[in-house]
Design a protein around this motif. Structure first.
Motif, mmCIF file in Angstrom:
data_model
loop_
_atom_site.group_PDB
_atom_site.id
_atom_site.type_symbol
_atom_site.label_atom_id
_atom_site.label_comp_id
_atom_site.label_asym_id
_atom_site.label_seq_id
_atom_site.Cartn_x
_atom_site.Cartn_y
_atom_site.Cartn_z
ATOM 1 N N GLY A 25 -8.911 -8.822 0.581
ATOM 2 C CA GLY A 25 -9.227 -9.083 -0.896
ATOM 3 C C GLY A 25 -8.199 -8.637 -1.838
ATOM 4 N N ALA A 26 -7.876 -7.318 -1.694
ATOM 5 C CA ALA A 26 -7.042 -6.692 -2.559
ATOM 6 C C ALA A 26 -5.727 -7.193 -2.537
ATOM 7 C CB ALA A 26 -6.954 -4.991 -2.178
ATOM 8 N N ALA A 27 -5.059 -7.426 -1.221
ATOM 9 C CA ALA A 27 -3.747 -8.109 -1.184
ATOM 10 C C ALA A 27 -3.791 -9.146 -1.733
ATOM 11 C CB ALA A 27 -3.624 -7.999 0.285
ATOM 12 N N VAL A 166 -3.945 5.802 8.754
ATOM 13 C CA VAL A 166 -4.882 5.380 7.654
ATOM 14 C C VAL A 166 -4.054 5.590 6.309
ATOM 15 C CG1 VAL A 166 -7.102 5.552 6.483
ATOM 16 C CG2 VAL A 166 -6.959 5.708 9.179
ATOM 17 N N LEU A 167 -3.599 6.687 6.052
ATOM 18 C CA LEU A 167 -2.827 6.995 4.996
ATOM 19 C C LEU A 167 -1.709 6.050 4.453
ATOM 20 C CD1 LEU A 167 -2.396 10.879 4.829
ATOM 21 C CD2 LEU A 167 -3.679 9.584 3.472
ATOM 22 N N VAL A 168 -1.111 5.605 5.581
ATOM 23 C CA VAL A 168 0.212 4.616 5.320
ATOM 24 C C VAL A 168 -0.518 3.361 5.012
ATOM 25 C CG1 VAL A 168 2.167 3.565 6.147
ATOM 26 C CG2 VAL A 168 1.830 6.204 6.474
ATOM 27 N N ALA A 169 -1.614 3.023 5.848
ATOM 28 C CA ALA A 169 -1.926 1.678 5.481
ATOM 29 C C ALA A 169 -2.674 1.478 4.219
ATOM 30 C CB ALA A 169 -3.182 1.382 6.557
ATOM 31 N N THR A 170 -3.295 2.573 3.732
ATOM 32 C CA THR A 170 -4.115 2.407 2.280
ATOM 33 C C THR A 170 -3.092 2.241 1.341
ATOM 34 O OG1 THR A 170 -6.001 3.926 3.416
ATOM 35 C CG2 THR A 170 -5.671 3.620 1.057
ATOM 36 N N GLY A 171 -1.985 3.169 1.456
ATOM 37 C CA GLY A 171 -0.843 3.307 0.528
ATOM 38 C C GLY A 171 -0.305 2.019 0.295
ATOM 39 N N ALA A 172 -0.016 1.396 1.508
ATOM 40 C CA ALA A 172 0.667 0.060 1.786
ATOM 41 C C ALA A 172 0.004 -1.047 0.973
ATOM 42 C CB ALA A 172 0.949 -0.350 3.478
ATOM 43 N N VAL A 173 -1.221 -0.987 1.150
ATOM 44 C CA VAL A 173 -2.203 -2.197 0.592
ATOM 45 C C VAL A 173 -1.893 -2.031 -0.989
ATOM 46 C CG1 VAL A 173 -4.393 -3.004 0.118
ATOM 47 C CG2 VAL A 173 -3.854 -2.582 2.426
ATOM 48 N N SER A 282 -6.324 2.722 -8.920
ATOM 49 C CA SER A 282 -5.446 2.671 -7.932
ATOM 50 C C SER A 282 -4.220 1.987 -8.897
ATOM 51 C CB SER A 282 -5.590 1.651 -6.887
ATOM 52 O OG SER A 282 -6.047 0.084 -7.563
ATOM 53 N N SER A 283 -4.860 2.292 -10.916
ATOM 54 C CA SER A 283 -3.588 1.915 -11.669
ATOM 55 C C SER A 283 -2.454 2.686 -11.842
ATOM 56 C CB SER A 283 -3.971 1.502 -13.049
ATOM 57 O OG SER A 283 -4.284 2.757 -13.574
ATOM 58 N N SER A 284 -2.539 3.642 -11.056
ATOM 59 C CA SER A 284 -1.457 5.067 -11.035
ATOM 60 C C SER A 284 -0.133 4.141 -10.749
ATOM 61 C CB SER A 284 -1.753 6.084 -10.021
ATOM 62 O OG SER A 284 -3.288 6.657 -10.470
ATOM 63 N N ILE A 285 0.128 3.710 -10.006
ATOM 64 C CA ILE A 285 1.430 3.027 -9.420
ATOM 65 C C ILE A 285 1.886 2.318 -10.272
ATOM 66 C CG2 ILE A 285 2.662 1.782 -7.862
ATOM 67 C CD1 ILE A 285 0.790 2.689 -5.596
#
Length: 533
Positions: A25-27, A166-173, A282-285
């Motif tokens: 959904g996020a993607a 999991v870290l990489v996957a979360t960040g990638a989304v 997750s507006s940080s980026i």
């Protein structure tokens, strides 16, 4: 906390359905916004949503942005370990929201800024602006690393998936939807996230009530364990949580986060009217991209095309996403991440808040005094903040509650992990404690922001007076005035005319204010002559 014997419960099929659905959904939101706005490739569209967002999604996004995994998982752990004094932050939120909506939002919205740090250049100079931007980038990268690490650790515990995978996957989304959809995708993803979190809260409360025999029984058990004793009126600033530390320190800390943090300011000014911008503060980026473009790249890249700006925005999103994933490794070395996160904000945002308050309310502070005051404030807060991480306060200051489960209801399956998920790593505590460890380094983490704000303001004002700040002239447009206050605009018959941001050395303007035609002779710095026609 020790772990009981037994296996960690794993995800059911429906858990995986919700998890995968959330990720997709996020993607999907990012992809939808990218397709929908494919003809709008301007920087304002990507970074500010075209300034057409309404109050409800922005308000939900503001709430979700600091209700991350750190808050959702860390706050219950905090309450179980130290009691429910944390709910008193509701008073601090009310104070912060009022001040932000009445003073900061109108000023920033009126000035039409993209980066919160544009104001520092308007009020002081470009060096001050770039200093504020650099500090914000470091703080946000570290904070976002913590935000990514917290849910990744929880997923690692319940799914058995590799932590760094999991870290990489979360960040990638996050990178995908920020890169594709810009601020609109960030805000609408936050809305979805907020709905899911609220549904999760209701489900947990309902399940707990069923297992324990009702909400009344849960309340009685919490009271018996001493976890409802929230009102501690001690004035000792070394006590971790008291009514005064939460009310005063919490108000200043949250003010430094919500009033001047780019992640929040960017949402306010994305609203289509000031009225929408003023409603729940997750507006940080996306925010990191905004300040980098506005403060570093566009000033030296004079004539980029819309397409070039679009590609640069997306490239920076990927870059900062990767940096934030890397900063998650730093977060894994810290102890109580909820407290560590708020400590980071206090150390960095406190002095920055002091700099903004100097600029917004006082005419004397100049660029020299502002920068020196900021440096002094940062030295003080970093000193006490880092020292408190190395030499944690003793139990008589933090008042931890007993964690024994003797006499607890044994009808619940005990094959559950009882380790606090966000106490990821115990801080390395040296065997020898220096004298400052039980005084200066034991200062409540909530007072660190107050320390930084006051130190910056006092030292900045003194240095400004010494270096000729009293002689400088600044446009009244960069100061908070009565026209910015709700009570003034509410009781006034007409909206006051705003003075333009003049760029010419000397220009004549005709404006109409309060039904009186005026002739203004102005300079870049201020209005020098007003005559009635």
């Amino acid at each position: 906390m020790t772990r009981t014997d037994g296996e960690v419960p794993t995800f059911s099929v429906w858990d995986y359905v919700v998890f995968v659905g959330t990720i997709l959904g996020a993607a999907g939101v990012g992809l939808f916004q990218a397709i929908r706005g494919r003809k709008e490739t301007s920087s304002a569209e990507f970074l500010l949503g075209g300034r057409q967002m309404t109050a409800v999604p922005v308000a939900m996004s503001l709430t979700a942005s600091f209700m991350s995994g750190i808050t959702v998982i860390g706050t219950p752990a905090e309450s179980y370990r130290f009691g429910t004094a944390f709910w008193l932050f509701g008073f601090a939120y009310a104070i912060m929201s009022t001040i932000t909506a009445e003073l900061f939002v109108p000023l920033f919205y009126r000035l039409g800024i993209t980066s919160a740090y544009e104001y520092l250049e308007m009020r002081f100079n470009r060096v001050t602006r770039l200093t504020g931007t650099s500090i914000y980038i470091v703080q946000t990268a570290l904070y976002t690393g913590m935000v990514i690490y917290a849910p990744a650790l929880a997923l690692n515990q319940v799914t058995g998936l590799d932590l760094w995978g999991v870290l990489v996957a979360t960040g990638a989304v996050c990178i995908i939807y920020c890169t594709l959809g810009g601020l609109k995708a960030v805000i609408w993803t936050d809305v979805i996230q907020m709905v899911i979190m609220l549904a999760g809260f209701v489900a947990v409360i309902a399940e707990g009530a069923v297992l324990q025999g009702g909400l009344t029984k849960i309340w009685e058990d919490a009271a018996q364990g001493g976890r409802l004793d929230a009102f501690q009126f001690e004035a000792d600033p070394l006590k971790r949580h008291t009514f005064w530390s939460i009310l005063i320190g919490g108000s200043v800390m949250w003010l430094s986060i919500y009033s001047i943090n780019q992640s929040q300011v960017q949402r306010y000014i994305s609203c289509k009217t000031l009225g929408h911008a003023k409603i729940t503060v997750s507006s940080s980026i996306n925010a990191l991209v905004a300040v980098t473009m506005e403060d570093y790249i566009l000033p030296i890249w004079k004539t980029p095309t819309n397409k070039q700006v679009s590609w640069m925005n997306m490239g920076l999103s990927v870059l900062f996403g990767a940096v934030c994933i890397g900063m998650a490794g730093v977060a894994s070395t810290m102890g109580d991440i909820l407290q560590a996160t708020l400590t980071v904000f206090g150390m960095i945002s406190g002095p920055l808040l002091g700099l903004y308050l100097l600029g917004m309310f006082f005419r004397t502070p100049n660029s020299i005094g502002g920068l020196m005051g900021l440096a002094t404030g940062l030295v003080m807060t970093l000193w006490v903040g880092i020292g408190s991480q190395i030499y944690p306060a003793t139990a008589d200051k933090t008042n931890p509650l007993p964690l024994s489960i003797a006499g607890c209801n044994n009808t619940i399956d005990q094959n559950y992990t009882t380790a606090l998920p966000l106490t990821s790593a115990e801080p390395l505590t040296p065997d020898v404690r220096p004298p400052l460890a039980d005084s200066w380094y034991s200062l409540s983490y909530l007072y660190i922001s107050v320390l930084g704000t006051l130190t910056t303001m006092i030292s900045g004002m003194i240095i400004s007076m010494i270096t000729g700040g009293c002689k400088q002239k600044k446009s009244s447009n960069v100061f908070v005035g009565k026209r910015d206050l709700f009570c003034y605009s509410f009781f006034s018959d007409s909206e006051p005319q705003q003075v333009p941001d003049f760029t010419e050395k000397a220009t004549d303007f005709h404006v109409k204010a309060d039904n009186t035609k005026l002739h203004l002779e102005v300079t870049r710095e201020d209005v020098v002559k007003v005559t009635k026609l």
